[in-house]
Design an enzyme around this catalytic site. Structure first.
Site, short mmCIF file in Angstrom:
data_model
loop_
_atom_site.label_atom_id
_atom_site.label_comp_id
_atom_site.label_asym_id
_atom_site.label_seq_id
_atom_site.Cartn_x
_atom_site.Cartn_y
_atom_site.Cartn_z
N CYS A 74 -4.37 8.13 8.84
CA CYS A 74 -4.02 8.10 9.63
C CYS A 74 -4.02 8.73 11.63
O CYS A 74 -4.25 8.44 12.00
CB CYS A 74 -1.83 8.28 9.94
SG CYS A 74 -1.34 6.73 8.95
N LYS A 127 -4.64 15.61 0.50
CA LYS A 127 -3.72 17.28 1.03
C LYS A 127 -3.43 17.44 -0.54
O LYS A 127 -3.35 15.87 -1.16
CB LYS A 127 -2.33 16.68 1.95
CG LYS A 127 -1.77 15.38 1.79
CD LYS A 127 -0.95 14.65 2.93
CE LYS A 127 0.47 16.19 2.93
NZ LYS A 127 1.33 15.41 4.31
N THR A 136 -4.68 -1.07 9.02
CA THR A 136 -4.80 -1.89 10.25
C THR A 136 -6.78 -0.32 10.62
O THR A 136 -5.73 0.89 11.74
CB THR A 136 -3.86 -0.46 11.60
OG1 THR A 136 -3.74 0.52 11.11
CG2 THR A 136 -2.58 -2.36 10.95
N GLY A 181 0.70 -1.42 0.16
CA GLY A 181 -0.17 0.08 -0.29
C GLY A 181 0.66 1.48 -0.52
O GLY A 181 1.80 1.10 -0.55
N LYS A 195 5.10 6.43 17.81
CA LYS A 195 3.67 6.69 16.88
C LYS A 195 2.81 7.03 16.64
O LYS A 195 1.87 7.88 16.40
CB LYS A 195 3.46 5.15 15.72
CG LYS A 195 2.90 5.17 14.87
CD LYS A 195 3.58 5.92 13.56
CE LYS A 195 2.74 6.94 12.75
NZ LYS A 195 3.15 7.95 11.87
N LEU A 196 1.92 6.22 17.82
CA LEU A 196 -0.03 7.56 18.51
C LEU A 196 0.33 8.28 18.52
O LEU A 196 -0.15 9.29 18.56
CB LEU A 196 -0.69 6.08 18.93
CG LEU A 196 -0.64 4.53 18.52
CD1 LEU A 196 -1.35 4.05 19.61
CD2 LEU A 196 -1.20 4.66 17.55
N GLU A 224 6.61 3.42 10.79
CA GLU A 224 6.64 4.67 9.30
C GLU A 224 6.22 5.97 9.86
O GLU A 224 4.67 6.05 9.87
CB GLU A 224 5.95 4.28 8.10
CG GLU A 224 6.69 4.84 6.94
CD GLU A 224 8.28 4.62 7.35
OE1 GLU A 224 8.67 4.04 7.08
OE2 GLU A 224 8.98 6.31 6.32
#
Ligand SMILES: NC(=O)c1ccc[n+]([C@@H]2O[C@H](COP(=O)([O-])OP(=O)(O)OC[C@H]3O[C@@H](n4cnc5c(N)ncnc54)[C@H](O)[C@@H]3O)[C@@H](O)[C@H]2O)c1
Length: 462
Positions: A277, A340, A93, A15, A221-222, A162
């Site tokens: 995200c 974006k 996810t 992806g 990351k979160l 990432e």
């Protein structure tokens, strides 16, 4: 584990993350064979063609440089797993839509199915790298699945979230702010971390490669996405106050951004953040906080999403109110649908929700986006409940911005594509109904020029 030399990498999930990140590893590590696999045949066929499924500036050149040499795209997931000594998992996810935690928790079904396949195909030791964004402690769950289903396999599970941003993925990967690698703090875990460090060290300076325990990496990351989204919601909340008071959001952003403790980045107000995200990861964080009995922390972060939703609906309401409280039967030209600029990704794009609200008010929309496919726009609007009859009678998707604005009552900028700042607004104004309304959801239009041409211009925060 020390016997593993990384010569063959497989990535499950081709992806927006798997494709570009693996292309970069292949480009920077010619001694490693990189196989990107996905069960989606159409996507793999596109990766093997001249029309990549992901639009990113510079990506085509990157892929063309190593495709067929040490970069391969295939649907044969199992074979790629068997041949690899390091396996990245970059599957989706999304937010769960069913059962416990629906609307908040991350749906880990793809991660689990990848883990089970890895277990079934593994006979020797392998390093499994979580690239997907996942809740804290998922690595532990993966390791349990792997070891329970593959008694002969030995696994180390690393977390390597990432941080690339869509639209600038290639430049972000060439010179990342940091690479984060989390792993077990045991001799075997530290060795596995070192193997992954050595892959990135082919082009990333060592001091930018941070190593932590697994849980810190997963949580970071979160938290990074929550902080970034929080800045946008913070400045957007102030944009509403600017509009009431006569203060100007650009001036406020500039004034506070000069404070070195605050910094100038991510202080642009807009119609609201989108992308796959930010919302998903904050909801995930909120769910974790609730799960661990921290309702105050959960409520604090949830407000970032509430503010973002409010900003999107506020923009749609502003259009309706200014068009004399009705948009029924009026043509509105929509400039941009991607979340974006410089991406064809529309996931959670503010445009979806603004268009939905306007269609439900019976507006006639003409949408133009330079990179988003027509089928994608239709699928997104259907997903948010727009009926087939509204899509048929009230929606036009065009491939020319001037056609979108011809005989329109209003234009609305939803994505900050550079070309929108340079359209011939004189010609457009002549072809529009008067007064010609312009709603700039990204604050990119040449405002003085539009006002002098006679547009009724509405920007965010001034
Ligand atoms: N998009 C971003 O900018 C970004 C940035 C950082 C992190 N992430 C995270 O990276 C992960 C992937 O995101 P994405 O945007 O690339 O998702 P995506 O939906 O574009 O790609 C995921 C791919 O995985 C494939 N897949 C799922 N299960 C599979 C299986 N068992 N075997 C083979 N293929 C399988 C799907 O077919 C799909 O093509 C997510 O966890 C996301 O949160 C995304």
């Amino acid at each position: 584990m020390e016997t593993i030399t990384i010569t063959n990498i497989c990535c499950i999930g081709a992806g927006y993350v798997g494709g570009p990140t693996m292309a970069m590893i292949a480009a920077k590590c010619p001694h490693i064979q990189v196989n990107v696999v996905d069960m989606n045949e159409k996507r793999i066929a596109a990766w093997n063609s001249d029309e990549l499924p992901v639009y990113e500036p510079g990506l085509m050149e990157l892929v063309e440089g190593c495709r067929g040499k040490n970069l391969h795209f295939s649907t044969d997931v199992r074979e790629a797993i068997r041949n690899a000594n390091m396996i990245f998992v970059a599957v989706g996810t999304p937010t769960k839509t069913y059962g416990a935690g629906a609307g908040r928790a991350a749906d880990l079904c793809y991660v689990e199915s990848a883990a089970r396949m890895i277990a079934e195909e593994s006979t020797g030791p392998k390093i499994v790298v979580e690239k997907s964004t996942i809740p804290v402690r998922t690595a532990e769950a993966m390791r349990t699945i792997l070891e329970a289903n593959s008694p002969s396999g030995k696994f180390q599970v690393l977390s390597n979230p990432e941080f690339l941003a869509e639209g600038t993925a290639v430049e972000d990967m060439v010179a990342p702010d940091r690479i984060l690698i989390g792993g077990e703090q045991t001799p075997e875990g530290l060795q596995a971390i070192e193997k992954l460090v050595s892959v990135y060290a082919n082009w990333v300076p060592r001091e930018k490669i941070l190593t932590t325990n697994t849980w810190s990496s997963e949580l970071s990351k979160l938290v990074a996405n929550a902080f970034l989204a929080q800045r946008i919601s913070s400045i957007n909340s102030i944009s509403a106050l600017c509009e009431k008071t006569g203060a100007n959001i650009h001036e406020v952003s500039r004034a506070i951004g000069h404070d070195s403790r605050i910094g100038p980045k991510f202080l642009k107000s807009s119609v609201g953040f989108g992308g796959s995200c930010f919302q998903k990861d904050i909801l995930n964080l909120v769910y974790l906080c609730e799960h661990f009995g921290l309702p105050e922390v959960a409520a604090y972060w949830e407000q970032v999403i509430i503010m973002n939703d409010w900003q999107k609906s506020r923009f749609a309401r502003k259009i309706v109110q200014n068009l004399f409280n009705t948009v029924s039967g009026k043509k509105i030209g929509i400039l941009g649908f991607a979340f974006k600029k410089d991406t064809n990704d529309t996931r959670e794009s503010a445009a979806i929700y603004v268009c939905r609200d306007l269609l439900l008010e019976n507006a006639k929309l003409a949408i133009y986006d330079p990179k988003v496919e027509r089928e994608q726009i239709i699928a997104d609007l259907k997903y948010v409940g727009i009926s087939d009859s509204l899509l048929l009678n009230n929606l036009e998707i065009v491939d020319d911005p001037y056609a979108a604005l011809h005989q329109a009552h209003a234009l609305a900028v939803m994505t900050e594509w550079d070309e929108f700042a340079h359209l011939d607004y004189e010609k457009i104004q002549e072809s529009m109904f008067k007064p010609a309304f312009a709603f700039d959801g990204r604050n990119i239009l040449p405002s003085e020029k539009l006002r002098s041409l006679g547009y009724s211009l509405f920007t965010i925060g001034s």
